[in-house]
Design a protein around this motif. Structure first.
Motif, short mmCIF file in Angstrom:
data_model
loop_
_atom_site.label_atom_id
_atom_site.label_comp_id
_atom_site.label_asym_id
_atom_site.label_seq_id
_atom_site.Cartn_x
_atom_site.Cartn_y
_atom_site.Cartn_z
N GLU A 10 -3.13 -1.07 -9.98
CA GLU A 10 -3.85 -0.04 -10.72
C GLU A 10 -3.43 1.36 -10.28
O GLU A 10 -3.20 2.24 -11.11
CB GLU A 10 -5.35 -0.21 -10.53
N ASN A 11 -3.30 1.56 -8.96
CA ASN A 11 -2.92 2.88 -8.45
C ASN A 11 -1.53 3.28 -8.92
O ASN A 11 -1.30 4.42 -9.35
CB ASN A 11 -2.98 2.90 -6.92
N CYS A 12 -0.57 2.35 -8.84
CA CYS A 12 0.80 2.65 -9.27
C CYS A 12 0.85 2.97 -10.75
O CYS A 12 1.50 3.93 -11.18
CB CYS A 12 1.74 1.47 -8.96
N THR B 184 -1.58 4.04 -12.71
CA THR B 184 -2.27 5.30 -13.01
C THR B 184 -1.41 6.48 -12.61
O THR B 184 -1.23 7.44 -13.37
CB THR B 184 -3.62 5.36 -12.27
N ARG B 185 -0.85 6.42 -11.39
CA ARG B 185 -0.04 7.53 -10.88
C ARG B 185 1.19 7.75 -11.75
O ARG B 185 1.50 8.88 -12.15
CB ARG B 185 0.37 7.24 -9.44
N ASN C 253 4.74 3.61 -4.43
CA ASN C 253 4.35 4.63 -5.39
C ASN C 253 4.75 4.27 -6.82
O ASN C 253 4.24 4.85 -7.77
CB ASN C 253 5.00 5.98 -5.02
N LEU D 219 0.82 -1.21 0.00
CA LEU D 219 0.00 0.00 0.00
C LEU D 219 0.85 1.26 0.00
O LEU D 219 0.40 2.32 -0.44
CB LEU D 219 -0.93 0.00 1.22
N ARG E 237 -10.01 -5.89 -11.06
CA ARG E 237 -10.26 -4.50 -10.63
C ARG E 237 -11.44 -3.96 -11.41
O ARG E 237 -11.42 -3.96 -12.65
CB ARG E 237 -9.00 -3.66 -10.89
N VAL F 89 -5.65 -3.44 -6.50
CA VAL F 89 -5.79 -2.00 -6.27
C VAL F 89 -4.43 -1.31 -6.34
O VAL F 89 -4.27 -0.25 -6.96
CB VAL F 89 -6.45 -1.73 -4.90
N CYS F 90 -3.41 -1.92 -5.73
CA CYS F 90 -2.07 -1.32 -5.70
C CYS F 90 -1.48 -1.23 -7.11
O CYS F 90 -0.85 -0.22 -7.46
CB CYS F 90 -1.14 -2.11 -4.78
#
Length: 368
Positions: free
Chosen positions: A180-182, A184-185, A45, A42, A141, A177-178
Protein backbone atom coordinates in the motif's frame (compact mmCIF):
# COMPACT_ATOMS: atom_id res chain seq x y z
CA UNK A 1 17.77 -55.00 32.90
CA UNK A 2 16.56 -51.76 34.51
CA UNK A 3 19.97 -50.25 33.98
CA UNK A 4 19.94 -51.25 30.31
CA UNK A 5 16.50 -49.73 29.90
CA UNK A 6 17.61 -46.58 31.67
CA UNK A 7 20.61 -46.24 29.33
CA UNK A 8 18.36 -46.68 26.30
CA UNK A 9 15.95 -44.06 27.60
CA UNK A 10 18.85 -41.73 28.31
CA UNK A 11 20.23 -42.22 24.81
CA UNK A 12 16.79 -41.55 23.35
CA UNK A 13 16.47 -38.37 25.42
CA UNK A 14 19.88 -37.19 24.21
CA UNK A 15 18.92 -37.94 20.63
CA UNK A 16 15.66 -36.05 21.01
CA UNK A 17 17.49 -33.17 22.64
CA UNK A 18 19.90 -32.99 19.68
CA UNK A 19 16.94 -33.00 17.29
CA UNK A 20 15.26 -30.23 19.29
CA UNK A 21 18.45 -28.18 19.31
CA UNK A 22 18.85 -28.61 15.54
CA UNK A 23 15.19 -27.68 15.05
CA UNK A 24 15.61 -24.65 17.30
CA UNK A 25 18.70 -23.54 15.36
CA UNK A 26 16.84 -24.01 12.09
CA UNK A 27 13.88 -22.03 13.41
CA UNK A 28 16.18 -19.26 14.60
CA UNK A 29 17.91 -19.17 11.21
CA UNK A 30 14.53 -19.05 9.48
CA UNK A 31 13.28 -16.26 11.72
CA UNK A 32 16.48 -14.28 11.16
CA UNK A 33 16.03 -14.69 7.42
CA UNK A 34 12.44 -13.44 7.66
CA UNK A 35 13.61 -10.52 9.80
CA UNK A 36 16.26 -9.54 7.23
CA UNK A 37 13.77 -9.81 4.36
CA UNK A 38 11.24 -7.79 6.37
CA UNK A 39 13.77 -4.97 6.75
CA UNK A 40 14.35 -5.01 2.99
CA UNK A 41 10.61 -4.85 2.35
CA UNK A 42 10.21 -1.88 4.69
CA UNK A 43 13.07 -0.07 2.92
CA UNK A 44 11.46 -0.38 -0.54
CA UNK A 45 10.24 2.80 -2.20
CA UNK A 46 9.15 1.29 -5.51
CA UNK A 47 6.58 -1.42 -6.13
CA UNK A 48 8.88 -3.10 -8.68
CA UNK A 49 11.59 -3.54 -6.04
CA UNK A 50 9.10 -4.85 -3.51
CA UNK A 51 7.57 -7.40 -5.88
CA UNK A 52 11.02 -8.57 -6.99
CA UNK A 53 11.85 -9.36 -3.36
CA UNK A 54 8.56 -11.19 -2.85
CA UNK A 55 8.85 -13.28 -6.01
CA UNK A 56 12.58 -13.95 -6.24
CA UNK A 57 14.24 -13.42 -2.87
CA UNK A 58 11.50 -15.30 -1.04
CA UNK A 59 11.81 -18.21 -3.46
CA UNK A 60 15.62 -18.37 -3.27
CA UNK A 61 16.07 -17.59 0.44
CA UNK A 62 13.39 -19.97 1.69
CA UNK A 63 14.01 -22.63 -0.98
CA UNK A 64 10.53 -22.56 -2.42
CA UNK A 65 9.44 -24.06 -5.72
CA UNK A 66 7.22 -21.16 -6.69
CA UNK A 67 5.95 -17.82 -5.41
CA UNK A 68 2.97 -16.05 -6.96
CA UNK A 69 1.27 -12.76 -6.17
CA UNK A 70 -2.35 -11.72 -6.76
CA UNK A 71 -3.19 -8.02 -6.54
CA UNK A 72 -6.59 -6.33 -6.49
CA UNK A 73 -6.14 -3.71 -9.23
CA UNK A 74 -9.46 -2.30 -10.53
CA UNK A 75 -7.89 0.91 -11.86
CA UNK A 76 -4.79 -0.80 -13.35
CA UNK A 77 -2.51 1.28 -11.12
CA UNK A 78 -0.43 -1.70 -9.96
CA UNK A 79 -0.13 -3.05 -13.52
CA UNK A 80 1.11 0.34 -14.68
CA UNK A 81 3.61 0.64 -11.83
CA UNK A 82 4.89 -2.88 -12.56
CA UNK A 83 5.25 -2.37 -16.32
CA UNK A 84 9.06 -2.42 -15.93
CA UNK A 85 9.02 -5.77 -14.15
CA UNK A 86 10.89 -8.57 -15.94
CA UNK A 87 8.96 -10.96 -18.17
CA UNK A 88 9.42 -13.95 -15.85
CA UNK A 89 8.28 -11.94 -12.85
CA UNK A 90 5.22 -10.55 -14.65
CA UNK A 91 4.12 -14.13 -15.38
CA UNK A 92 3.83 -14.69 -11.62
CA UNK A 93 1.80 -11.56 -10.85
CA UNK A 94 -1.96 -11.74 -11.42
CA UNK A 95 -3.91 -8.49 -11.49
CA UNK A 96 -7.53 -8.80 -10.37
CA UNK A 97 -10.10 -6.28 -11.66
CA UNK A 98 -12.53 -7.31 -8.90
CA UNK A 99 -12.51 -9.23 -5.61
CA UNK A 100 -14.39 -12.36 -6.69
CA UNK A 101 -11.38 -14.63 -7.12
CA UNK A 102 -9.58 -13.30 -4.06
CA UNK A 103 -12.66 -13.88 -1.91
CA UNK A 104 -12.98 -17.36 -3.36
CA UNK A 105 -9.39 -18.10 -2.37
CA UNK A 106 -9.67 -16.46 1.06
CA UNK A 107 -13.33 -16.33 2.15
CA UNK A 108 -12.34 -15.71 5.77
CA UNK A 109 -9.20 -13.65 5.02
CA UNK A 110 -7.07 -16.08 7.02
CA UNK A 111 -3.70 -17.72 6.38
CA UNK A 112 -4.16 -21.11 4.67
CA UNK A 113 -1.43 -23.73 4.71
CA UNK A 114 -0.98 -27.43 4.10
CA UNK A 115 -1.56 -29.72 1.14
CA UNK A 116 -2.87 -27.95 -1.96
CA UNK A 117 -6.22 -28.91 -3.40
CA UNK A 118 -5.86 -29.59 -7.13
CA UNK A 119 -8.43 -26.94 -8.10
CA UNK A 120 -6.71 -24.33 -5.93
CA UNK A 121 -3.29 -25.29 -7.30
CA UNK A 122 -4.46 -24.73 -10.89
CA UNK A 123 -5.49 -21.19 -9.95
CA UNK A 124 -2.63 -20.22 -7.66
CA UNK A 125 0.26 -22.10 -9.29
CA UNK A 126 -0.92 -22.65 -12.88
CA UNK A 127 2.57 -23.33 -14.25
CA UNK A 128 3.69 -25.67 -11.43
CA UNK A 129 1.68 -28.94 -11.39
CA UNK A 130 4.02 -30.49 -8.79
CA UNK A 131 3.33 -28.05 -5.94
CA UNK A 132 2.20 -30.28 -3.07
CA UNK A 133 2.05 -27.91 -0.10
CA UNK A 134 1.72 -24.18 0.23
CA UNK A 135 1.23 -21.21 2.49
CA UNK A 136 -1.42 -18.92 1.00
CA UNK A 137 -1.29 -15.51 2.62
CA UNK A 138 -4.18 -13.05 2.23
CA UNK A 139 -3.01 -9.44 2.22
CA UNK A 140 -5.43 -7.28 4.15
CA UNK A 141 -5.15 -3.54 4.69
CA UNK A 142 -7.66 -1.49 6.69
CA UNK A 143 -10.12 -4.40 6.60
CA UNK A 144 -9.86 -4.61 2.79
CA UNK A 145 -8.48 -7.61 0.91
CA UNK A 146 -5.87 -6.17 -1.45
CA UNK A 147 -4.25 -9.39 -2.69
CA UNK A 148 -2.57 -12.62 -1.67
CA UNK A 149 0.95 -14.04 -1.68
CA UNK A 150 1.39 -17.75 -2.28
CA UNK A 151 4.46 -19.75 -1.21
CA UNK A 152 4.56 -23.16 -2.89
CA UNK A 153 6.76 -26.22 -2.30
CA UNK A 154 7.14 -29.64 -3.92
CA UNK A 155 7.73 -31.04 -0.43
CA UNK A 156 4.37 -32.20 0.93
CA UNK A 157 5.65 -31.79 4.50
CA UNK A 158 6.90 -28.24 4.03
CA UNK A 159 3.63 -26.67 5.15
CA UNK A 160 1.35 -28.78 7.32
CA UNK A 161 -1.73 -28.12 9.43
CA UNK A 162 0.13 -29.43 12.52
CA UNK A 163 2.39 -26.37 12.83
CA UNK A 164 1.46 -22.80 13.71
CA UNK A 165 3.05 -20.29 11.36
CA UNK A 166 2.86 -17.22 13.56
CA UNK A 167 5.71 -15.45 11.74
CA UNK A 168 3.79 -15.75 8.45
CA UNK A 169 0.77 -14.03 10.00
CA UNK A 170 3.02 -11.16 11.05
CA UNK A 171 4.65 -11.08 7.62
CA UNK A 172 1.26 -10.86 5.91
CA UNK A 173 0.57 -7.59 7.70
CA UNK A 174 4.02 -6.18 6.87
CA UNK A 175 3.70 -7.04 3.17
CA UNK A 176 0.22 -5.50 2.93
CA UNK A 177 1.46 -2.25 4.50
CA UNK A 178 4.52 -2.15 2.22
CA UNK A 179 2.45 -2.73 -0.93
CA UNK A 180 0.00 0.00 0.00
CA UNK A 181 2.79 2.45 0.90
CA UNK A 182 4.71 1.83 -2.34
CA UNK A 183 1.59 2.16 -4.48
CA UNK A 184 0.46 5.34 -2.74
CA UNK A 185 3.91 6.95 -2.88
CA UNK A 186 4.54 6.07 -6.52
CA UNK A 187 1.04 6.92 -7.68
CA UNK A 188 1.20 10.36 -6.08
CA UNK A 189 4.59 10.94 -7.69
CA UNK A 190 3.30 9.84 -11.09
CA UNK A 191 0.28 12.13 -10.80
CA UNK A 192 2.66 15.04 -10.27
CA UNK A 193 4.70 14.30 -13.41
CA UNK A 194 2.28 12.51 -15.77
CA UNK A 195 -0.36 14.08 -18.00
CA UNK A 196 -3.48 12.14 -17.05
CA UNK A 197 -5.13 12.45 -20.47
CA UNK A 198 -2.29 11.12 -22.62
CA UNK A 199 -0.24 9.12 -20.05
CA UNK A 200 2.98 10.82 -21.14
CA UNK A 201 4.98 13.20 -18.96
CA UNK A 202 3.75 16.72 -18.32
CA UNK A 203 5.50 20.04 -18.87
CA UNK A 204 6.73 20.20 -15.28
CA UNK A 205 8.53 16.90 -15.71
CA UNK A 206 9.92 17.92 -19.11
CA UNK A 207 11.40 21.17 -17.76
CA UNK A 208 13.31 19.16 -15.16
CA UNK A 209 14.36 16.44 -17.57
CA UNK A 210 15.81 18.78 -20.19
CA UNK A 211 18.17 20.24 -17.56
CA UNK A 212 19.31 16.74 -16.60
CA UNK A 213 19.81 15.73 -20.23
CA UNK A 214 21.81 18.87 -21.11
CA UNK A 215 24.02 18.22 -18.09
CA UNK A 216 24.43 14.57 -19.13
CA UNK A 217 25.22 15.54 -22.74
CA UNK A 218 27.98 17.83 -21.52
CA UNK A 219 29.28 15.20 -19.12
CA UNK A 220 29.52 12.36 -21.67
CA UNK A 221 30.17 14.50 -24.74
CA UNK A 222 27.17 13.30 -26.75
CA UNK A 223 24.54 15.29 -28.68
CA UNK A 224 20.99 15.91 -27.52
CA UNK A 225 18.07 16.62 -29.84
CA UNK A 226 14.67 18.10 -29.09
CA UNK A 227 11.48 17.72 -31.14
CA UNK A 228 8.35 19.82 -30.91
CA UNK A 229 5.19 18.26 -32.37
CA UNK A 230 1.97 20.15 -32.99
CA UNK A 231 -1.24 18.60 -34.37
CA UNK A 232 -2.34 20.51 -37.45
CA UNK A 233 -5.75 22.22 -37.36
CA UNK A 234 -6.54 20.78 -33.94
CA UNK A 235 -9.14 23.48 -33.25
CA UNK A 236 -11.05 22.38 -36.33
CA UNK A 237 -11.13 18.79 -35.01
CA UNK A 238 -12.67 20.03 -31.77
CA UNK A 239 -15.13 22.23 -33.64
CA UNK A 240 -16.26 19.52 -36.05
CA UNK A 241 -16.17 16.39 -33.87
CA UNK A 242 -16.27 17.75 -30.33
CA UNK A 243 -13.79 17.90 -27.48
CA UNK A 244 -14.16 14.21 -26.57
CA UNK A 245 -12.88 13.31 -30.03
CA UNK A 246 -10.12 15.91 -29.59
CA UNK A 247 -9.10 14.12 -26.38
CA UNK A 248 -9.10 10.84 -28.29
CA UNK A 249 -6.69 12.37 -30.84
CA UNK A 250 -4.33 13.50 -28.07
CA UNK A 251 -4.38 10.04 -26.47
CA UNK A 252 -3.67 8.43 -29.85
CA UNK A 253 -0.64 10.66 -30.42
CA UNK A 254 0.63 10.02 -26.89
CA UNK A 255 0.30 6.27 -27.39
CA UNK A 256 2.03 6.41 -30.78
CA UNK A 257 4.96 8.39 -29.37
CA UNK A 258 5.40 6.06 -26.40
CA UNK A 259 5.18 2.97 -28.59
CA UNK A 260 7.55 4.22 -31.30
CA UNK A 261 10.40 5.89 -29.45
CA UNK A 262 13.24 4.35 -27.46
CA UNK A 263 12.95 3.80 -23.73
CA UNK A 264 15.70 6.37 -23.22
CA UNK A 265 13.72 9.05 -25.09
CA UNK A 266 11.54 11.39 -23.06
CA UNK A 267 8.02 12.30 -24.22
CA UNK A 268 5.87 15.03 -22.71
CA UNK A 269 2.68 16.88 -23.45
CA UNK A 270 3.99 20.42 -23.38
CA UNK A 271 0.61 22.10 -23.57
CA UNK A 272 -2.65 21.87 -25.51
CA UNK A 273 -2.01 19.85 -28.67
CA UNK A 274 1.77 20.31 -28.47
CA UNK A 275 4.18 17.52 -27.50
CA UNK A 276 7.91 17.71 -26.82
CA UNK A 277 10.49 14.94 -27.09
CA UNK A 278 14.08 14.65 -25.91
CA UNK A 279 16.34 12.32 -27.90
CA UNK A 280 19.57 11.66 -25.94
CA UNK A 281 22.71 10.69 -27.89
CA UNK A 282 20.96 11.68 -31.10
CA UNK A 283 22.43 14.15 -33.61
CA UNK A 284 20.41 16.31 -35.99
CA UNK A 285 20.41 13.92 -38.95
CA UNK A 286 19.14 11.01 -36.89
CA UNK A 287 16.65 13.24 -35.06
CA UNK A 288 15.18 14.38 -38.37
CA UNK A 289 14.79 10.75 -39.42
CA UNK A 290 12.94 10.06 -36.17
CA UNK A 291 10.75 13.13 -36.72
CA UNK A 292 9.89 12.17 -40.29
CA UNK A 293 9.06 8.61 -39.21
CA UNK A 294 6.69 9.94 -36.54
CA UNK A 295 5.06 12.34 -39.00
CA UNK A 296 4.41 9.68 -41.62
CA UNK A 297 3.15 7.15 -39.06
CA UNK A 298 0.68 9.65 -37.64
CA UNK A 299 -0.54 10.59 -41.13
CA UNK A 300 -1.36 6.91 -41.80
CA UNK A 301 -3.50 6.56 -38.67
CA UNK A 302 -7.24 6.34 -39.21
CA UNK A 303 -9.03 7.82 -36.23
CA UNK A 304 -12.71 7.81 -35.42
CA UNK A 305 -14.89 10.37 -33.75
CA UNK A 306 -17.04 9.51 -30.75
CA UNK A 307 -19.87 8.89 -33.21
CA UNK A 308 -17.67 6.59 -35.31
CA UNK A 309 -16.86 8.90 -38.23
CA UNK A 310 -13.36 8.14 -39.65
CA UNK A 311 -10.82 10.88 -40.24
CA UNK A 312 -7.08 11.45 -40.46
CA UNK A 313 -4.75 13.97 -38.87
CA UNK A 314 -1.32 15.38 -39.61
CA UNK A 315 1.30 17.08 -37.51
CA UNK A 316 4.12 19.56 -37.93
CA UNK A 317 7.44 18.88 -36.23
CA UNK A 318 10.32 21.17 -35.34
CA UNK A 319 13.78 19.84 -34.53
CA UNK A 320 16.87 21.32 -32.87
CA UNK A 321 20.07 19.58 -31.80
CA UNK A 322 22.57 20.50 -29.11
CA UNK A 323 26.26 19.70 -29.37
CA UNK A 324 27.96 19.56 -25.96
CA UNK A 325 30.39 22.33 -25.10
CA UNK A 326 31.71 20.63 -21.94
CA UNK A 327 30.39 23.45 -19.78
CA UNK A 328 29.88 22.48 -16.19
CA UNK A 329 28.01 25.27 -14.41
CA UNK A 330 24.33 24.90 -13.62
CA UNK A 331 23.68 28.34 -15.05
CA UNK A 332 25.16 27.26 -18.40
CA UNK A 333 22.98 24.13 -18.41
CA UNK A 334 19.86 26.23 -17.87
CA UNK A 335 20.84 28.63 -20.64
CA UNK A 336 21.58 25.86 -23.14
CA UNK A 337 18.34 24.06 -22.26
CA UNK A 338 16.40 27.28 -22.85
CA UNK A 339 18.09 27.88 -26.21
CA UNK A 340 17.50 24.26 -27.34
CA UNK A 341 13.84 24.45 -26.43
CA UNK A 342 13.32 27.84 -28.03
CA UNK A 343 15.07 26.78 -31.25
CA UNK A 344 12.96 23.62 -31.58
CA UNK A 345 9.84 25.74 -31.05
CA UNK A 346 10.99 28.18 -33.74
CA UNK A 347 11.61 25.26 -36.12
CA UNK A 348 8.06 24.08 -35.45
CA UNK A 349 6.73 27.54 -36.31
CA UNK A 350 8.68 27.43 -39.59
CA UNK A 351 7.19 24.02 -40.43
CA UNK A 352 3.67 25.29 -39.82
CA UNK A 353 4.32 28.52 -41.72
CA UNK A 354 5.62 26.51 -44.70
CA UNK A 355 2.35 24.61 -45.05
CA UNK A 356 2.11 22.14 -42.12
CA UNK A 357 2.44 18.34 -42.23
CA UNK A 358 6.21 18.57 -42.48
CA UNK A 359 9.39 18.39 -40.43
CA UNK A 360 11.79 21.29 -40.08
CA UNK A 361 15.16 21.61 -38.35
CA UNK A 362 16.89 24.76 -37.23
CA UNK A 363 20.49 25.09 -36.01
CA UNK A 364 21.16 26.52 -32.60
CA UNK A 365 22.56 30.06 -32.56
CA UNK A 366 26.32 30.24 -32.17
CA UNK A 367 27.47 30.26 -28.56
CA UNK A 368 28.71 33.62 -27.28
Amino acid sequence: MDRKLLELENAELKRQRRIDLIQAEQNETLLNQFFEVELELLACNRLCELVDILLNKFRDTFRLSSVTLFLFDPEHIAADLLSELGHQERKRVYFQPDLRLLRQLHPHEQLAFGEVDNDIRKIVFPDHPYILSAARMPLVRQNCLIGCLNLGSQDIARYTADIRYTYLSHLMSVIAVCIENCMTREHLHRISIIDMLTSVHNRRAFDKEILREVARANRVGEPLSCLFIDIDHFKKINDVYGHQTGDRVLRTLGKLLKGTLRKTDFVARYGGEEFSILLPSCAEEQAMMVAENLRTQLAKEILRSVEGAPFRITASIGCASYQPLMTLSQKDHQQHAHVLLRTADEALYQAKHAGRNRTQSKPLPAAN
